[in-house]
Structures are given as structure tokens and as C-alpha cells.
Motif scaffolding. Structure first.
Motif, PDB file in Angstrom:
ATOM      1  N   MET A 174       0.872  -1.188   0.008  1.00 47.22           N
ATOM      2  CA  MET A 174       0.042   0.053  -0.095  1.00 47.22           C
ATOM      3  C   MET A 174       0.837   1.371   0.002  1.00 47.22           C
ATOM      4  O   MET A 174       0.263   2.177  -0.089  1.00 47.22           O
ATOM      5  CB  MET A 174      -0.712   0.045   1.283  1.00 47.22           C
ATOM      6  CG  MET A 174      -1.880  -1.062   1.336  1.00 47.22           C
ATOM      7  SD  MET A 174      -2.427  -1.619   2.913  1.00 47.22           S
ATOM      8  CE  MET A 174      -3.568   0.050   3.254  1.00 47.22           C
ATOM      9  N   ILE A 175       1.896   1.061   0.168  1.00 50.16           N
ATOM     10  CA  ILE A 175       3.100   2.271   0.532  1.00 50.16           C
ATOM     11  C   ILE A 175       4.119   2.260  -0.614  1.00 50.16           C
ATOM     12  O   ILE A 175       4.063   3.582  -1.325  1.00 50.16           O
ATOM     13  CB  ILE A 175       3.763   2.145   1.826  1.00 50.16           C
ATOM     14  CG1 ILE A 175       2.795   1.862   3.029  1.00 50.16           C
ATOM     15  CG2 ILE A 175       4.878   3.078   2.162  1.00 50.16           C
ATOM     16  CD1 ILE A 175       3.514   1.730   4.181  1.00 50.16           C
TER      17      ILE A 175
ATOM     18  N   ALA B 127       2.504   5.888  -2.649  1.00 55.58           N
ATOM     19  CA  ALA B 127       1.582   5.457  -1.598  1.00 55.58           C
ATOM     20  C   ALA B 127       0.184   5.412  -2.194  1.00 55.58           C
ATOM     21  O   ALA B 127       0.126   6.277  -3.055  1.00 55.58           O
ATOM     22  CB  ALA B 127       1.685   6.564  -0.573  1.00 55.58           C
ATOM     23  N   ASN B 128      -0.683   4.975  -1.720  1.00 55.50           N
ATOM     24  CA  ASN B 128      -1.969   4.676  -2.442  1.00 55.50           C
ATOM     25  C   ASN B 128      -2.782   5.952  -2.499  1.00 55.50           C
ATOM     26  O   ASN B 128      -3.436   6.166  -3.562  1.00 55.50           O
ATOM     27  CB  ASN B 128      -2.750   3.501  -1.784  1.00 55.50           C
ATOM     28  CG  ASN B 128      -2.223   2.178  -2.045  1.00 55.50           C
ATOM     29  OD1 ASN B 128      -1.479   2.187  -2.876  1.00 55.50           O
ATOM     30  ND2 ASN B 128      -3.018   1.226  -1.369  1.00 55.50           N
ATOM     31  N   GLY B 129      -2.452   7.101  -1.716  1.00 55.47           N
ATOM     32  CA  GLY B 129      -3.175   8.234  -1.679  1.00 55.47           C
ATOM     33  C   GLY B 129      -2.449   8.889  -3.093  1.00 55.47           C
ATOM     34  O   GLY B 129      -3.261   9.724  -3.700  1.00 55.47           O
TER      35      GLY B 129
ATOM     36  N   TYR C 244      -9.566   9.176  -3.304  1.00 55.17           N
ATOM     37  CA  TYR C 244      -9.533   7.964  -2.729  1.00 55.17           C
ATOM     38  C   TYR C 244     -10.534   7.254  -2.941  1.00 55.17           C
ATOM     39  O   TYR C 244     -10.579   6.017  -3.396  1.00 55.17           O
ATOM     40  CB  TYR C 244      -9.148   8.034  -1.385  1.00 55.17           C
ATOM     41  CG  TYR C 244      -8.011   6.916  -0.876  1.00 55.17           C
ATOM     42  CD1 TYR C 244      -6.703   7.087  -0.970  1.00 55.17           C
ATOM     43  CD2 TYR C 244      -8.543   5.696  -0.489  1.00 55.17           C
ATOM     44  CE1 TYR C 244      -5.763   6.139  -0.616  1.00 55.17           C
ATOM     45  CE2 TYR C 244      -7.730   4.817  -0.004  1.00 55.17           C
ATOM     46  CZ  TYR C 244      -6.151   4.918  -0.217  1.00 55.17           C
ATOM     47  OH  TYR C 244      -5.593   3.808   0.182  1.00 55.17           O
TER      48      TYR C 244
END
Lengths: 591, 591
Positions: free
Chosen positions: A432-433, A437-439, A515
Motif C-alpha cells: 500500500m506504500i 503510496a496509495n493516496g 481515494y
């Protein structure tokens, strides 16, 4: 003791029943006959289950040790790496010219899922090398290619990517590493890089670092960043190894997971490096690799979910606890297996329906990469570019959640390291990072990809969904699959419309929903995949082809996804349509 | 280095502006004047921030060591435990008769959140003792109370709860531990118990184990289980310690988190024990404690989310990365702080709006426990009994997710153990599992609590929500809060209706939706809490009372919850209304 069993049957089904690779005119696809892919997948599955997975827990427990500048990976890694090399698994989808096997990226991805599911930390050594080699392949001079690629394709030399510095990760314009031009055409690289996966270890003769740095006097910020090749040992003209370069690992990070991979702080102290690609165009060179790298990380999310699911399923079948509420199912035992309980099934089906949908999505994405690169298909390139942040962000978020759900099936035993369920979540967490990162993926999707080329790729996606629904039909046996997909796709369109209407005036109105948009998009993609799988399985059943049990199970799982997972699109839309205000109202000091 | 700052202002606000404790006729509440509670909370906050939190990372890194039968907790724990004892924090809400301070459970819970947020592993030693002492208080003979309680209230002796065995956790009817009656009225206890928190350590003179075991010849299954007091050291008539009992820790488990707490395998080998309560009524004795214990675990979910949020917020304010899309906000720096980015704010506000809503819910639950126990209020007892699985399940699931979101704010740095963000998630993970895994909470809610006493408690809950909405009004300033609550509450009612209409014919139709129902219920409870907080803050602002900034921030956070979080009820309802089929369709061997 955990197990890993490669999902060969499911991948074969996807390649042949769903993606219909044999009829895909993409160069190289003609050889993807069922017997051929089956042989490759069976063989890869054996390595994954018998060689790599038994080292997964070992890697977690032992981690990597830095001693006198040398990093020792966990026991058994070196021998396993030799086996992977000898089996020819390191350059499956790379060109023959430098020793690769030139198979489609699609097949490389299918094998990659297996290796990664079996042992993520181990597979990263190879994965990083693949990424670095691909960058040299695209941007290197002939001499650079001749010097580095044969050894990197075989993983005799491994590779790394050096981007992050202590004070900058996403915002690489803040970078401080310097590359000072030397008289001999090389550069002297100095600076500190952190979070360098596979940065140092003793499993390869040499390590080829790709390093981002700034040439003094160049443009400010991100536009002044260049990419360099910095080998651990300098390579002589005859290809033999010369002296040690001015780069060393000064620390190994203690991490939450992927302990078997050495995450290094790398200190460059006037190390000799050579420009890869053009001056100040380092980010462009990195971005070329980005789609593949991000899809590879999305794959890791799926892969950890798969291995966690397999073990949760075993436990749910074996562990006797309580009785079925509708009548005893295991009268000879002291209790019924966990899997009789509806909420355990709900948990397992969340996992199963995600995993199989995600695998279809991933392989479809890989097929588009092949079409884009081998087939020079611009539309496929645009589509996969649009979908890459979705594959990365959605598959790793959901993949992680599924490892947590799998752990939950074990109750207290899931919290004890001995069962191995904790490792799956801890390893999955990194995906996820890293690679953005997913953002940042969500920002890339909404801030860049949606509007790219006048928004034509997202329109093409909607057309694709519409086309599928039309062709599959909204009555008859497909109705239960196409109707929910239609509704979910409408939610995605409404969200896009909201961004268009509000994002111009106020970019925050779009970014505050980025998101949720990424997840909304992910659900629609998985809905589309489940629609395609339902269609393929209905067809196989109608033709009396294949394993009827398998196809009926697919249909039941598709139904679960449509009724239990896909309705999430409405929640994401509601959040998106609440706009910027709820998110932007507070001053930073009032949080 | 992480920090923990006790949320004293928020708790004061909840006690006085929202729960209005001064006007609550519950015995003991009269003394809860703002100055008094403020003094207690300030003092507790100091211990939490200055004594307990600095040991949080130490505990994680060092863990507990078993050597020659003795368990050594991490460095500093013993001294801190002494400070907690000396400060009189171990029996805040226990009766004065045995040395307690007889304050309401509400205040004990507020302090508990602080200690637990500061250092969960440490606080468990005290928490388990509290639980065991409470069981003796309710079920013990006078002699047992006199013997054990004064020392347990002061934590000179600590306590444990021994339920789980290797082959049974939730299904305790499968238990094998035996209690053989002896001539002197004691029992000889033999068997193995696992996952015993604080099972062995050297921070107390004695450890009082409460152990479930079966008396041979008793009823089969769960009806033949009795509860026993088994001290580590036998207690002589004069209260001094005698010989070592036949119980020892044979292993400390390696866990994902809460390393500072010793999770022991306990071997009982003819250990001397005394019946607590009635023969074969051991489960009833355990269940008396269940509500409090489960609410205590729900508190841990909130507490870890709070400490993770504080540190994520610091990082979001300090870390410079990228620029605001609407214009530079930190022109003197090389980049803007993370908190300018909409998606970082979305992430932080998910956390903040959960945490403050959850705290209100938790303290409201604690107030109902006081009303039930101190005020003998049957309706409050029924309500808190209904809501207990929601507090436990929802607060720990969401609390965990929020620690993961907090970790995400740190990017790659969140994955490195050095920053401490990983520990918050790893520690928070256990709360979803122990005291009944969250799937079991959902089963308890839907399978037992909903229909309890003819469904009157859930009806009372709906009346309460309806009453609040009516009183607060659906127009004017409250409309933006009461309208969403009304809609969410309707979703909850629809779900309950679905269960009633379908669950009779097919219990799986209800149980397949149990997990979603627990979350749906949790969101409605937090929606109600945000409604009450909005009302309280609007009132305070209208009266020009208190800190206007604080109240306006509350309103903005309430708006976020209502628009961004509460719509989740519709997704849960959709999943529930899909019924049993999607979940039950597959045979166990086709998963």
C-alpha cells in the motif's frame, strides 16, 4: 506451517476461457497454447510451493544481517536464488537478445503472482532486478546494454532503484543527491538514499544501482533530476569485475514485514556513475518503468491475499468449533468445522471473490501492456495507463484487508507468529506504500489520468463496459451479473461527472474524492471481470466443456461479488458527492 | 519517538456538555463536578503521557523473557507499575471496602482509555487484575473477598482469566481441564490453558488465576464448566504467602504485537484451587464480567486509534512534501506540509471523526453500566447488554483500520519500526480477536441480543434515536445532523425487519448479515453521538460558553461524519438484504 499451492487452474481459465489469448493477435501470443502455458505454470508452481514458500517464514524470522558492510539474507535464500536462476525464471518476459525468453508480460505476471505469493521478500530481489534491467533496456546505450543486461537478466547481477531520501519520498524535486561530471564522462555521485530494497546482499556477484541525482547547475526541482547507473563493483572492459565503487549500505531498516528483503540505507560517496538516458530527464526514465512496477505491486496485494486465503480456508475446514445453527454437520466429531458458520463463509467469500476478480483484472492489465508494447496499440497503452493506479491502489488496499480477514479466521491463533498468518498481513502492508503510496495513486488517477488525452481513455473504459453489457445482455442468465455492473458503472460515471462539474472551479472538490474514486473504479473493474468470468463459465457449461464444478463455483462467486461487494460503489459515490467542504473546512491547527 | 497527549479536554466536554453527568441521579455521579473530574483526568493524563507512553516502544522491542520459570517484563515496567499503584490508579472504580476509590465506572473508563492509549501492553496487567477482582467481588464468598481483594485492588497481586485451551477458544464446551474435588474442600486443577495474558511475571508478589475447568461427573459440554481461584502462591490463614502452587508458565507466545504483555501457556498440574461461585455455573460467572471486559476491549480499539492519530497529525503538519493544488501555503519552505493535501485531510478526518464519536459512544456505554449497576436501572442494563457487542466489535474493527490509516500518512516511514506507527497497528490488531473474536460479537448481537426480552432493548434504542431527532428537530441548525441520522436509523430498522421476516424460516439469512449489522449498528450509534455532540456544541456557541474554536471544530467534524462516514449504513443494508444465498450457496469443498 503454512502452505502455498499455485492457482494454476484459475490462471489457465483466465488465460484461455476469459482473456482468450490464443485469438489475440498480439505478437508472441500465438505460442500461448493451453498446453504450453500449463507446462510453464505447473513448473513455476512447483518452484513457488516447494522452494520459495518453505523459506517464507524463515525469512521473516531471521531477517537480514549487516556485518562489516556485507548483508546476509536469511538461510536458504542463496540456494533458492540459484535454483530460480538455473530454472531460467529471471527473464521470462525479457528479450532473447540478452538472454531472456521473450515470453509475453502476461505470462511473466502470472508466474510473478506465484513467486510473490509464495515468498514476497525473496521475490523482490528478482523483481527489482527486472525493473532496473527494463530501465536500462529502454534508456541505455548499446554499450550499457551489452555490459549490464546479460548479467542482470540472469540475476548473476541484481539491480536496485534509488529514489527516496530521508526528507523526500513522493516529492522528489527536493532531492539533494549530487552527480558531478568527471573528465572521463562519468559522474561522481554523492548523497544518501533510503528504503533501498535489495540494496546490499551477498547473493549476486554485483549489484547495479539505478540512482536519481542532480547535476549541479541544472534546473531547479524535479526538472533537474537525472538517472545514473552505479555498479557496486566497477565493470572492466572485458566484463570482469574491478574495484569496489564508493557506495555502501550503512544500515538495514527494521521493518514491519518483508524481513527477508534487505531494506538499506545507501551512502554514495563520490561513487562512479554513468548517465542513463538524458541529462535532467531522470524522472521520465523512471516513469517509463512506472506502469509495470505499479502493476507488479498490485500483483503483490493479490498474491498475499491468495496465500492468506488458502491457509484460512484450510483452518476453516479443519478447526472444529461450535455447531451449525441449522443442524449438526459433523456428527462424529465433537463440533462442526468453522466453515459451517455463515459469518466465516462471508469472510472467506469476501476473500475469494476479491482474489479471483483481482487476478482477472491484473492479467487483463498485463494483456493490455503486451498489446501496448508488443502490438504498439495506443488505445491499450492509454487504457492501461489509466488503470495502473487502480490496479496498484485498489488491489493492495483490498489485498491487505483480505489478509487481515484471513488472519481473523484463526481467532487467537492468528495473532501468534507461529501460524504464519500475521506475516501475510505484515508483508502485504508495504504494498500500500511503496511505488507511490496509495493516496498518491488516487491523486495520479484523478489529477492526471482522468483528463489525459482529453479524457479519451476513461471514455473508452465506459464504452468497453457498455459494450460488454450490451453484448452479454441484460436479460436471461447474464442479467444477474450485468444489471449490477450497469448500476455500478453508472455510479462511476456520476462520480466522473461530479469531478468535471466541480473540479474546474475547485480542484479540491475532485481531490477530496480521489481515494473513493480509486476504490469505486476498482469495484467497477472487478465487476466487469466477474461479468466476463460469468459469461465464460456459462458458455463452458452450456457447451459441456471443462470442469462443471469449477464453472458453477465461479458463478456462485460472481453472484457473491455482485450482491455483496459491488454495492460499495454507492457508498464511494456518496462520499465523493459530498465534495470538498467536509474535508477542507478545518484549518490545519484545528485538527 | 511517538507522543501521547491525553485527550482531557474532549473527555471533559463529553462528561459535562454531552453526557451531563452532574444532572445524572446515578449514585456517585454527584461528585463528578467539572473541577473534580478535571483534576483526576489531568493527573491520569500525566501518568499516561510521562510514565506509561515512554515505555510503549521499549515494551514492543524488548518483549517478555521466560527464564527458569520466571517471566521478566520489559525494562522499566516494574517501576512504572509501582508508580501506578502508589498513585492509587488500580482500583479507581472499585468499592472502598477493599481499598478501592468507589468512583463511577464512567471515570474509570475515561482514565482507562488514557492508560491504554499510552501503553496497551502495560495496562493489560492492571486490566486483567481488575477483571479477575470484579469476578471475585460478585461471586466470591466473604472469606475469598477478604483474602484476595485488598491485595488485588492494589495490584500487589495481579489476576488472570484462564479460558482458552489449544483445541477450544469460542467453543468452551470442548474444554478438557479437570478439577478433582479434594477432602479439604479444595480442588486439584489439571490441564493446559493458552493465550493467558499476564499469566506470569515478576511485577507482583502473587498472581491469582481464575481458571475454568470441569469437575468429573458433571454435565457434558458447556454446562459442566466451573470457575476456580488458583493462586500462584498459596495464601496462609494470616494472609502471608505460603508454598508455590502446581501451576507454571511453560512458554511465552511470540505475537504480532502487545509484546510487553506476557502471553503465557499455563500448565496446571494438580494445582490447588477453590470454587468461585457455584459448581457447573462457571460460564455464568464469566458472563457477569463479559460486558465490562468487552467494553474494555472496545476502549482499546479507540485508544490505539487516538495515539496513532496524534502522531499521524504531527507528521502531517511537519513533513514538507509537495505543494497545495490551490496555491503555495508555505512559501518560506521548500514544500507545503502534508496536511494541505485533500486526501491527507480525508484520511485524518476519517480518524478524527471516528475517534471522537467512538469516545462518546464508549463513555455513554459506561454511563449506562453505572446506571445499571449503581442505579439498578433495568432498562440501562438491557441497553448496554445490547450495545456491548457493537462497542467491542465496531470500535476495534474501526480502531484498527484507523491505526492503519495513521500509519499510511507516514508513507514509507510508517513501515519502519523506528517511527512507532507499526506498533500501533500491531497492538490494535489483538482487540479484534480477544474477548470473543468480532465475528462472535456479531453472532451475539444478531443471534442473542436482538431478540432478548422480546426485542424490547432494540426497540428502546430506536425510540431513543427517534426521541433525540424529535427533540433536536429536523429543521434549523440541527437539520444537517438529524436528517442523515434519521436515514441511517431507518437503514438499521430495515435490516432488523429483514432479519425478523427471514430469520425465522432460515437463521442463516440473519447470520449471513450479522457482521454487516454490527457495523451498521455502530455507525448509527456514532451518528447519534455526533448528533448529540452537534447539539451540545451549538448550544454552547449560542450561549457564548466555552472555547468557540473547540465547538466549531466539533461541528465541522460532525459534518464530516454525517456526510462521509454515515452513508456506510446503506452499503451494509444492501449486503444484509442479499440474504443467505450468496453466502451459503457453495459446499465447503468448493471454496
Amino acid at each position: 506451517m503454512t502452505r502455498y499451492t499455485a492457482p494454476t487452474q484459475d490462471i489457465q481459465y483466465l488465460l484461455h476461457d476469459v482473456l482468450d489469448v490464443a485469438n489475440d493477435p498480439t505478437p508472441g501470443y500465438a505460442e500461448l497454447e493451453p498446453d504450453f502455458t500449463s507446462a510453464v505454470l505447473e513448473e513455476a508452481g512447483k518452484i513457488a510451493g516447494e522452494v520459495l514458500h518453505p523459506l517464507n517464514a524463515v525469512g521473516d524470522q531471521e531477517g537480514c544481517v549487516l556485518e562489516n558492510g556485507v548483508v546476509r539474507p536469511p538461510k536458504g535464500f542463496k540456494e533458492a536464488f540459484d535454483q530460480v536462476r538455473e530454472g531460467g525464471w529471471t527473464a521470462l518476459d525479457l528479450p532473447e537478445q540478452y538472454g531472456g525468453q521473450n515470453m509475453p508480460y502476461l505470462l511473466g505476471t502470472a508466474v510473478g503472482e506465484m513467486f510473490s505469493g509464495a515468498n514476497q521478500a525473496f521475490t523482490m530481489y528478482q523483481g527489482l532486478t527486472h525493473g532496473a534491467a527494463s530501465a536500462i533496456l529502454v534508456h541505455g546505450t548499446d554499450q550499457q546494454k551489452d555490459t549490464y543486461l546479460p548479467k542482470m537478466f540472469s540475476c548473476d547481477w541484481t539491480g536496485t532503484m534509488n529514489l527516496t531520501e530521508p526528507h523526500c519520498g513522493t516529492d522528489l524535486g527536493l532531492m539533494r543527491s549530487k552527480a558531478v561530471p568527471q573528465d572521463d564522462g562519468s559522474y561522481a555521485i554523492s548523497g544518501q538514499k533510503i528504503f533501498i530494497s535489495a540494496g546490499e546482499h551477498d547473493m549476486a556477484e554485483n549489484i547495479i544501482h539505478l540512482v536519481l541525482a542532480k547535476i549541479p547547475g541544472g534546473p531547479e526541482g524535479i526538472k533537474g533530476v537525472s538517472l545514473f547507473i552505479v555498479p557496486k563493483f566497477l565493470v572492466k572492459e572485458d566484463g570482469s569485475l574491478g574495484e569496489r565503487n564508493g557506495v555502501k549500505c550503512s544500515k538495514i531498516e527494521e521493518k514491519m514485514g518483508i524481513h527477508g528483503n534487505s531494506t538499506c540505507v545507501m551512502d554514495y560517496d563520490g561513487a562512479k556513475g554513468w548517465l542513463l538516458g538524458e541529462e535532467h530527464k531522470g524522472m521520465r526514465a523512471m516513469f517509463t518503468m512506472m506502469n509495470e512496477a505499479r502493476i507488479g505491486v498490485g500483483m503483490q496485494g493479490l498474491a498475499q491475499a491468495e496465500v492468506a486465503y488458502q491457509n484460512a480456508l484450510d483452518y476453516a475446514r479443519d478447526r472444529l468449533q461450535g455447531r451449525s445453527v441449522t443442524g449438526v454437520e459433523n456428527p462424529d466429531g465433537p463440533a462442526d468445522p468453522l466453515i459451517v458458520h455463515p459469518d466465516i463463509r462471508r469472510n472467506l467469500l469476501d476473500q475469494k471473490s476479491f482474489i479471483e476478480g483481482a487476478r482477472a483484472f491484473l492479467l487483463w492489465g498485463a494483456q493490455m501492456i503486451d498489446r501496448a508494447e508488443r502490438g504498439k496499440d495506443e488505445a491499450a497503452h492509454g487504457m492501461v495507463s489509466l488503470l495502473t493506479p487502480v490496479i496498484k491502489g485498489f488491489l493492495t488496499d483490498e489485498g491487505y484487508d483480505m489478509t487481515v480477514q484471513a488472519q481473523q479466521v484463526y481467532g487467537g491463533h492468528g495473532y501468534i507468529e507461529e501460524t504464519g498468518m500475521s506475516q501475510f498481513t505484515r508483508d502485504a502492508r508495504i504494498a500500500m506504500i511503496y511505488e507511490g503510496a496509495n493516496g498518491v495513486q488516487a491523486l495520479d488517477l484523478v489529477g492526471r489520468k482522468l483528463a489525459q488525452d482529453g479524457g479519451k481513455h476513461v471514455m473508452a473504459f465506459f464504452d468497453l463496459v457498455k459494450g460488454f453489457i450490451k453484448e452479454a445482455g441484460t436479460d436471461g442468465a447474464m442479467a444477474e451479473f450485468t444489471e449490477p455492473l450497469k448500476s455500478a458503472s453508472k455510479d462511476l460515471q456520476s462520480a466522473g461527472m461530479f469531478f468535471m462539474q466541480n473540479g474546474m472551479k475547485n480542484p479540491n472538490a475532485a481531490l477530496a474524492g480521489s481515494y473513493d474514486f480509486m476504490h469505486l473504479f476498482g469495484h467497477v473493474c472487478l465487476g466487469l471481470m466477474w461479468g466476463r468470468m460469468a459469461e465464460a463459465s456459462l458458455k463452458a457449461l452450456a457447451e459441456g466443456r471443462g470442469d462443471a464444478n469449477f464453472h458453477e463455483t465461479k458463478l456462485a462467486t460472481a453472484r457473491f461479488y455482485m450482491t455483496r461487494r459491488l454495492p460499495a460503489t454507492k457508498l464511494h459515490l456518496a462520499r465523493i458527492e459530498s465534495g470538498a467542504d467536509p474535508v477542507m473546512a478545518l484549518d490545519a491547527d484545528r485538527f
